[in-house]
Design a protein around this motif. Structure first.
Motif, PDB file in Angstrom:
ATOM      1  N   GLU A 446       0.834  -1.212   0.000  1.00 59.63           N
ATOM      2  CA  GLU A 446       0.000   0.000   0.000  1.00 59.63           C
ATOM      3  C   GLU A 446       0.866   1.258   0.000  1.00 59.63           C
ATOM      4  O   GLU A 446       0.611   2.222  -0.742  1.00 59.63           O
ATOM      5  CB  GLU A 446      -0.918  -0.018   1.222  1.00 59.63           C
ATOM      6  CG  GLU A 446      -1.838   1.193   1.304  1.00 59.63           C
ATOM      7  CD  GLU A 446      -2.609   1.271   2.619  1.00 59.63           C
ATOM      8  OE1 GLU A 446      -3.337   2.254   2.784  1.00 59.63           O
ATOM      9  OE2 GLU A 446      -2.453   0.366   3.462  1.00 59.63           O
ATOM     10  N   ILE A 447       1.921   1.240   0.809  1.00 62.74           N
ATOM     11  CA  ILE A 447       2.800   2.414   0.891  1.00 62.74           C
ATOM     12  C   ILE A 447       3.607   2.553  -0.402  1.00 62.74           C
ATOM     13  O   ILE A 447       3.812   3.663  -0.912  1.00 62.74           O
ATOM     14  CB  ILE A 447       3.741   2.306   2.113  1.00 62.74           C
ATOM     15  CG1 ILE A 447       2.908   2.122   3.389  1.00 62.74           C
ATOM     16  CG2 ILE A 447       4.625   3.541   2.224  1.00 62.74           C
ATOM     17  CD1 ILE A 447       3.723   1.748   4.608  1.00 62.74           C
ATOM     18  N   GLU A 448       4.054   1.417  -0.965  1.00 61.26           N
ATOM     19  CA  GLU A 448       4.798   1.452  -2.227  1.00 61.26           C
ATOM     20  C   GLU A 448       3.948   2.050  -3.345  1.00 61.26           C
ATOM     21  O   GLU A 448       4.406   2.917  -4.092  1.00 61.26           O
ATOM     22  CB  GLU A 448       5.251   0.028  -2.599  1.00 61.26           C
ATOM     23  CG  GLU A 448       6.354  -0.497  -1.697  1.00 61.26           C
ATOM     24  CD  GLU A 448       6.507  -2.013  -1.729  1.00 61.26           C
ATOM     25  OE1 GLU A 448       7.360  -2.529  -0.984  1.00 61.26           O
ATOM     26  OE2 GLU A 448       5.773  -2.681  -2.491  1.00 61.26           O
ATOM     27  N   GLU A 449       2.695   1.619  -3.439  1.00 61.43           N
ATOM     28  CA  GLU A 449       1.796   2.154  -4.474  1.00 61.43           C
ATOM     29  C   GLU A 449       1.645   3.662  -4.302  1.00 61.43           C
ATOM     30  O   GLU A 449       1.602   4.415  -5.278  1.00 61.43           O
ATOM     31  CB  GLU A 449       0.413   1.483  -4.399  1.00 61.43           C
ATOM     32  CG  GLU A 449       0.373   0.079  -4.967  1.00 61.43           C
ATOM     33  CD  GLU A 449       0.456   0.049  -6.486  1.00 61.43           C
ATOM     34  OE1 GLU A 449       0.546   1.117  -7.118  1.00 61.43           O
ATOM     35  OE2 GLU A 449       0.451  -1.066  -7.039  1.00 61.43           O
ATOM     36  N   PHE A 450       1.558   4.114  -3.052  1.00 53.94           N
ATOM     37  CA  PHE A 450       1.431   5.542  -2.794  1.00 53.94           C
ATOM     38  C   PHE A 450       2.689   6.297  -3.229  1.00 53.94           C
ATOM     39  O   PHE A 450       2.617   7.335  -3.896  1.00 53.94           O
ATOM     40  CB  PHE A 450       1.153   5.785  -1.310  1.00 53.94           C
ATOM     41  CG  PHE A 450       1.187   7.244  -0.938  1.00 53.94           C
ATOM     42  CD1 PHE A 450       0.159   8.089  -1.317  1.00 53.94           C
ATOM     43  CD2 PHE A 450       2.279   7.778  -0.270  1.00 53.94           C
ATOM     44  CE1 PHE A 450       0.211   9.444  -1.018  1.00 53.94           C
ATOM     45  CE2 PHE A 450       2.337   9.119   0.030  1.00 53.94           C
ATOM     46  CZ  PHE A 450       1.297   9.957  -0.346  1.00 53.94           C
ATOM     47  N   LEU A 451       3.869   5.759  -2.881  1.00 60.92           N
ATOM     48  CA  LEU A 451       5.118   6.444  -3.230  1.00 60.92           C
ATOM     49  C   LEU A 451       5.332   6.523  -4.747  1.00 60.92           C
ATOM     50  O   LEU A 451       5.930   7.468  -5.246  1.00 60.92           O
ATOM     51  CB  LEU A 451       6.308   5.743  -2.566  1.00 60.92           C
ATOM     52  CG  LEU A 451       6.368   5.855  -1.027  1.00 60.92           C
ATOM     53  CD1 LEU A 451       7.469   4.978  -0.459  1.00 60.92           C
ATOM     54  CD2 LEU A 451       6.577   7.317  -0.602  1.00 60.92           C
ATOM     55  N   TYR A 452       4.797   5.525  -5.501  1.00 61.49           N
ATOM     56  CA  TYR A 452       4.905   5.564  -6.969  1.00 61.49           C
ATOM     57  C   TYR A 452       4.221   6.796  -7.556  1.00 61.49           C
ATOM     58  O   TYR A 452       4.524   7.207  -8.666  1.00 61.49           O
ATOM     59  CB  TYR A 452       4.254   4.330  -7.597  1.00 61.49           C
ATOM     60  CG  TYR A 452       5.022   3.050  -7.459  1.00 61.49           C
ATOM     61  CD1 TYR A 452       6.372   2.955  -7.813  1.00 61.49           C
ATOM     62  CD2 TYR A 452       4.391   1.895  -6.981  1.00 61.49           C
ATOM     63  CE1 TYR A 452       7.056   1.771  -7.676  1.00 61.49           C
ATOM     64  CE2 TYR A 452       5.080   0.704  -6.848  1.00 61.49           C
ATOM     65  CZ  TYR A 452       6.412   0.646  -7.196  1.00 61.49           C
ATOM     66  OH  TYR A 452       7.090  -0.538  -7.065  1.00 61.49           O
ATOM     67  N   THR A 453       3.266   7.357  -6.827  1.00 58.61           N
ATOM     68  CA  THR A 453       2.536   8.512  -7.375  1.00 58.61           C
ATOM     69  C   THR A 453       3.342   9.805  -7.276  1.00 58.61           C
ATOM     70  O   THR A 453       2.954  10.815  -7.842  1.00 58.61           O
ATOM     71  CB  THR A 453       1.180   8.707  -6.656  1.00 58.61           C
ATOM     72  OG1 THR A 453       1.409   9.042  -5.275  1.00 58.61           O
ATOM     73  CG2 THR A 453       0.334   7.438  -6.738  1.00 58.61           C
ATOM     74  N   HIS A 454       4.474   9.780  -6.559  1.00 60.69           N
ATOM     75  CA  HIS A 454       5.328  10.971  -6.489  1.00 60.69           C
ATOM     76  C   HIS A 454       6.027  11.138  -7.839  1.00 60.69           C
ATOM     77  O   HIS A 454       6.613  10.195  -8.364  1.00 60.69           O
ATOM     78  CB  HIS A 454       6.370  10.819  -5.377  1.00 60.69           C
ATOM     79  CG  HIS A 454       7.099  12.091  -5.069  1.00 60.69           C
ATOM     80  ND1 HIS A 454       8.005  12.668  -5.948  1.00 60.69           N
ATOM     81  CD2 HIS A 454       7.036  12.923  -3.994  1.00 60.69           C
ATOM     82  CE1 HIS A 454       8.482  13.774  -5.411  1.00 60.69           C
ATOM     83  NE2 HIS A 454       7.915  13.952  -4.228  1.00 60.69           N
ATOM     84  N   PRO A 455       5.962  12.319  -8.435  1.00 61.25           N
ATOM     85  CA  PRO A 455       6.508  12.502  -9.791  1.00 61.25           C
ATOM     86  C   PRO A 455       8.005  12.244  -9.926  1.00 61.25           C
ATOM     87  O   PRO A 455       8.489  11.963 -11.022  1.00 61.25           O
ATOM     88  CB  PRO A 455       6.191  13.978 -10.104  1.00 61.25           C
ATOM     89  CG  PRO A 455       5.936  14.628  -8.776  1.00 61.25           C
ATOM     90  CD  PRO A 455       5.372  13.559  -7.892  1.00 61.25           C
ATOM     91  N   ASP A 456       8.763  12.297  -8.832  1.00 68.12           N
ATOM     92  CA  ASP A 456      10.209  12.105  -8.901  1.00 68.12           C
ATOM     93  C   ASP A 456      10.645  10.666  -8.606  1.00 68.12           C
ATOM     94  O   ASP A 456      11.820  10.331  -8.732  1.00 68.12           O
ATOM     95  CB  ASP A 456      10.922  13.047  -7.907  1.00 68.12           C
ATOM     96  CG  ASP A 456      10.750  14.517  -8.283  1.00 68.12           C
ATOM     97  OD1 ASP A 456      10.323  14.778  -9.426  1.00 68.12           O
ATOM     98  OD2 ASP A 456      11.020  15.377  -7.436  1.00 68.12           O
ATOM     99  N   VAL A 457       9.707   9.832  -8.203  1.00 68.67           N
ATOM    100  CA  VAL A 457      10.039   8.469  -7.784  1.00 68.67           C
ATOM    101  C   VAL A 457       9.853   7.492  -8.940  1.00 68.67           C
ATOM    102  O   VAL A 457       8.786   7.419  -9.541  1.00 68.67           O
ATOM    103  CB  VAL A 457       9.173   8.039  -6.579  1.00 68.67           C
ATOM    104  CG1 VAL A 457       9.373   6.560  -6.267  1.00 68.67           C
ATOM    105  CG2 VAL A 457       9.513   8.889  -5.353  1.00 68.67           C
TER     106      VAL A 457
END
Length: 541
Positions: A446-457
């Motif tokens: 769940e946290i990984e999916e959220f971090l993927y939404t950061h434009p720099d990640v």
């Protein structure tokens, strides 16, 4: 409330034939269709030519005295001879032992001895590995090993020449003596602790799994599948090779090992209609400098498996790689491998937020890991599966077999999953990966999916690390997009605030160029945890 149980469709019957009989039948039906293209070696075979070459090698193996049930190891990167050997061994009923190209002498000796491998077909070298020297080093400690055939040397020619000593009728008689429930393949699963276990699979297991996996993406004689995933793994030899040959589809080998540029070039040059990969492979292709220049318009489908797919990566597959019919598949070596898959008609939501639903002729359920009771839909538990696809067992290890497969035939996967109301499932982590922070269950996915939404990640992996106060804390390993500024803990906290519960926000952020990986492209979270403890000085926690 509905229980988390479902069963796949049964309208298309199971193939009740051996791998060799299936190939001979398909070759007779589609003799002039391209069967195999090895781009690196410049080799091409139609189905008629490939089947004839496989028969030559099969008779050569019989001339060497290889009997039904003998174990023969294959230790090489992806190349035409790997595929030819795979089918030749199946035709004579010899058990193919897949040897990981990354193995060193310790692992090689273990696998050869545990399986009782009699013959080894090997490359001479790959990347930094000198296979000839390693084989010489382990031969004394592998008493069952009587023959070694090195590819690209006179050994292969000698093996083929032996065919003159065995008639086509002798081969036909051997094929006719085989049952499709016979063991035909041992695949060593890379356990996180201890030695790998040899998942033993039958003709029926892997022929049907390859067939149904590609049936669900509509492969046929007009399709050409690019296979950059390794053959020594189920993804390559079952979902790839057997998936193609059971439908008269063309197998395209872009390179011996995965290379994003070579894969893109092969798709363009061979007008491939499908391509396989784990998420990290698709990320590498989409990030490649030549990505925008390559003509990928021939693509329509493919499969992403091996790990849960990030939403953004899937969107790029559909929008930028023309893979409108791409599927997500989920499984494990012990289940041949696929248990769940999305369908071609599924909407983007199902293809980006689930692992699909039950495969044909397969049952699935989600159970409480403590009690074994099936949980209501919407609640997490251990994913279990039952059907034709469940392995025969671990090679000569009844204890580990009975620990994995219960008396009712259910394979317990160790994966934490949730079944939705519509029967689609989502893996939320491994039972061992779940982080328990201050009594709260935290699912890294769940946290990984959220971090993927950061434009720099570009990619993110989340693990739990020891903490004196909370038991465990959240640590995120992050790979940045090229040219983007590295994020720190405060930047991640600011991004997550208001959007993630406080206990899910990573306390530690570690920016890296790459993650520790297995050769199949799976992230090694055990190693990440160990390294994080060291880097953060948490060994005293």
């Amino acid at each position: 409330m509905t229980d988390s149980y479902d069963a796949g469709p049964t309208d298309v019957p199971i193939l009740e034939e051996t791998i060799g009989a299936n190939l001979s039948r398909i070759a007779a039906e589609h003799p002039d269709v391209d069967a195999l293209v090895d781009v690196a070696q410049g080799l091409r075979y139609t189905y008629a030519e490939l089947n004839a070459e496989i028969d030559v090698v099969a008779r050569g193996l019989m001339a060497c005295g290889i009997a039904t049930g003998d174990r023969v190891g294959l230790w090489a990167p992806n190349r035409a001879e790997w595929t030819i050997s795979q089918y030749a061994l199946a035709k004579i009923g010899a058990i193919l032992v897949n040897v990981n190209p990354a193995y060193r002498t310790h692992e090689l000796a273990y696998v050869l001895n545990q399986s009782g491998t009699r013959m080894l077909i090997a490359a001479t070298s790959f990347k930094s590995s000198d296979y000839v020297a390693m084989v010489a080093e382990v031969r004394e400690s592998a008493p069952a090993l009587t023959d070694v055939v090195f590819l690209g040397t006179d050994d292969w020619d000698r093996l083929r020449d032996g065919a003159s000593e065995v008639s086509p009728d002798d081969l036909a008689a051997r094929m006719a003596s085989l049952a499709n429930t016979d063991p035909i393949n041992i695949q060593y699963t890379s356990g996180t602790t201890g030695f790998p276990k040899g998942a033993t699979l039958s003709h029926r297991n892997i022929l049907n799994n390859g067939y149904f996996t590609t049936e669900l993406i509509g492969l046929g004689p007009d399709d050409r599948l690019c296979i950059p995933v390794p053959f020594y793994h189920c993804f390559g030899m079952v979902m790839g090779n057997l998936g193609c040959t059971s439908h008269g589809t063309t197998m395209v080998i872009p390179a011996p090992g995965f290379d994003p540029g070579s894969t893109l070039a092969a798709v363009e040059a061979e007008r491939c209609t499908g391509v396989y990969g784990v998420p990290t492979m698709f990320i590498a292709m989409q990030s490649h400098p030549e990505f925008a220049e390559r003509d990928l318009s021939s693509l329509r489908t493919g499969i992403m498996a091996g790990a849960v797919c990030p939403v953004e990566v899937m969107k790029h597959c559909v929008e930028d790689m023309h893979m409108s019919e791409v599927a997500i598949a989920y499984g494990m070596t012990e289940t041949s491998p696929v248990s769940c898959q999305t369908r071609m008609t599924d909407d983007l939501e199902r293809r980006t937020s689930s692992i699909g639903r039950a495969h044909p002729h397969v049952e699935i359920k989600v159970v409480d890991p403590e009690t074994g009771e099936t949980v209501p839909r919407g609640e997490p538990g251990e994913f279990c599966t039952r059907g034709y696809s469940v392995m025969l067992g671990y090679w000569e290890d009844p204890e580990k077999t009975s620990a994995a497969i219960d008396p009712d035939g259910w394979m317990h996967t160790g994966d934490l999953a949730v079944m939705r109301d519509d029967g689609y499932c989502n893996v939320v982590g491994r039972i061992k990966d779940m982080v328990i922070r201050g009594g709260e269950n935290v699912y890294p996915r769940e946290i990984e999916e959220f971090l993927y939404t950061h434009p720099d990640v570009e990619d993110a992996q989340v693990i739990g690390v020891p903490d004196a106060k909370y038991g465990e804390e959240i640590c995120a390993w992050i790979r940045m997009r090229p040219g983007r500024t590295a994020l720190d803990v405060d930047a991640v906290r600011d991004f997550a605030r208001e959007r993630l519960a406080h206990y899910k926000i990573p306390r530690y952020v570690h920016v890296v160029d790459e993650f520790p990986m297995t050769v199949t492209g799976k992230v090694r979270k055990v190693e990440m945890r160990e390294r994080s403890v060291e880097i953060l000085g948490l060994s005293g926690e």
